[in-house]
Design a protein around this motif. Structure first.
Motif, short mmCIF file in Angstrom:
data_model
loop_
_atom_site.label_atom_id
_atom_site.label_comp_id
_atom_site.label_asym_id
_atom_site.label_seq_id
_atom_site.Cartn_x
_atom_site.Cartn_y
_atom_site.Cartn_z
N TRP A 168 14.56 25.99 -19.57
CA TRP A 168 14.57 24.64 -20.14
C TRP A 168 15.67 24.50 -21.18
O TRP A 168 16.27 23.42 -21.33
N LEU B 262 25.37 20.97 -10.57
CA LEU B 262 24.03 20.96 -11.17
C LEU B 262 22.96 20.83 -10.09
O LEU B 262 21.93 21.51 -10.14
N ARG B 263 23.21 19.99 -9.11
CA ARG B 263 22.24 19.77 -8.05
C ARG B 263 21.91 21.05 -7.29
O ARG B 263 20.76 21.29 -6.90
N CYS C 41 22.51 18.99 -20.00
CA CYS C 41 22.35 17.54 -20.06
C CYS C 41 23.03 16.95 -21.29
O CYS C 41 23.65 15.88 -21.21
N SER D 97 23.97 14.28 -9.93
CA SER D 97 23.88 15.72 -10.19
C SER D 97 24.92 16.53 -9.41
O SER D 97 25.28 17.63 -9.83
N GLU E 207 15.98 14.21 -12.14
CA GLU E 207 16.11 15.29 -11.16
C GLU E 207 16.01 16.65 -11.84
O GLU E 207 15.37 17.58 -11.33
N VAL E 208 16.67 16.78 -12.99
CA VAL E 208 16.63 18.04 -13.74
C VAL E 208 15.22 18.31 -14.26
O VAL E 208 14.73 19.44 -14.22
N HIS F 197 21.42 23.91 -8.17
CA HIS F 197 20.48 24.80 -8.85
C HIS F 197 19.03 24.33 -8.72
O HIS F 197 18.12 25.01 -9.19
N PHE F 198 18.84 23.19 -8.06
CA PHE F 198 17.48 22.67 -7.93
C PHE F 198 17.04 22.42 -6.50
O PHE F 198 15.86 22.48 -6.18
N ARG G 193 18.87 23.82 -19.28
CA ARG G 193 18.87 22.45 -18.76
C ARG G 193 19.21 21.45 -19.87
O ARG G 193 19.99 20.51 -19.66
N ALA H 34 12.88 18.52 -10.86
CA ALA H 34 13.38 19.33 -9.74
C ALA H 34 13.10 18.65 -8.40
O ALA H 34 12.72 19.29 -7.42
N ARG I 109 16.03 29.58 -10.94
CA ARG I 109 15.84 28.37 -11.72
C ARG I 109 16.36 28.56 -13.15
O ARG I 109 16.27 29.64 -13.72
#
Length: 243
Positions: A133, A119-120, A140, A162, A228-229, A122-123, A136, A232, A130
């Motif tokens: 929403w 997951l991390r 989550c 993440s 973080e999600v 991607h940011f 995301r 970003a 990106r």
């Protein structure tokens, strides 16, 4: 190695091995073949345990292979814990363990491979487009569902972040890395730890300062990952003053 998973060793030839999904013990020679003798170009991750390689078993199954660094101080304990947890619990939002190898001085774990990395990734620090929403939110919710499953089975992950949420080809979240996990008695929801382990920026204060580990410690870490999600931005940004 003196792991509790050790069994009587059998002789192994240099023949190719067919390793079906669901098998538990995988010969080391099969893992050498799967990773082109652990070619460094196939490394997809590194950690305190060792390196993680991308590989393909002889039946065509794509895998992620975690190989223990023999000099790692945490290797044996984490190896046993991870196998114990993933052998007991299966869930759509937890990574699946395909098998393991414990042979001579080698300790390896073989997992299903996830096309979309962590997951991390991607940011932060990547050119990956990106996420929407909606994506995301679904990721989550999936990770939260997996974490809830662990907690209902009296397991505390202890290192939710993440980078420990993987994404498959359909962007379904899979919680991974159970080497630090702890089990608790269902009537006693707190464990007091003399040594605090985890990742700074995600560890909650009760655990960090007092050594009191509860399921809420995981929830705190997960909320940090959610921020973080949402923003970003990493939990700890070394470029900022005071970090």
């Amino acid at each position: 190695m003196g792991s509790k998973h050790s069994k009587e060793t059998t002789s192994i030839s240099n023949a190719s091995y067919h390793v079906p999904i669901g098998s538990s013990r995988i010969p080391f020679v099969a893992l050498q073949e799967a990773t082109n003798n652990f070619n460094e170009s196939l490394v997809i991750g590194k950690g305190g345990f060792g390196k993680v390689y991308r590989g393909v078993l002889s039946d065509g199954t794509k895998v992620a292979l975690k190989r223990c660094n023999p000099e790692s101080q945490q290797g044996l304990a984490e190896f046993d814990t991870e196998i114990e947890i993933l052998s007991q619990f299966r869930h759509p939002y937890l990574v699946s363990l395909i098998g393991y190898c414990e042979e001579r001085d080698e300790m390896c774990m073989v997992y299903e491979y996830h096309e979309n990395s962590t997951l991390r990734s991607h940011f932060f620090g990547s050119n990956i487009p990106r996420m929407s929403w909606e994506q995301r939110l679904e990721i989550c919710i999936g990770a939260a569902t997996g974490l809830h499953y662990l907690h209902t089975n009296s397991v505390i992950h202890c290192d939710v972040k993440s980078t420990n949420i993987l994404l498959d080809e359909n962007f379904v979240a899979k919680i991974t890395d159970f080497g630090l996990s702890k089990t608790i008695h269902r009537f006693d929801q707190t464990r007091v730890c003399t040594v605090v382990k985890g990742t700074l920026g995600y560890i909650d204060n009760e655990y960090l300062i007092r050594g009191q580990l509860t399921q809420k410690s995981d929830v705190h870490s997960f909320v940090v990952a959610l921020f973080e999600v949402l923003c970003a931005r990493p939990a700890i940004d070394q470029s900022l003053p005071g970090q």
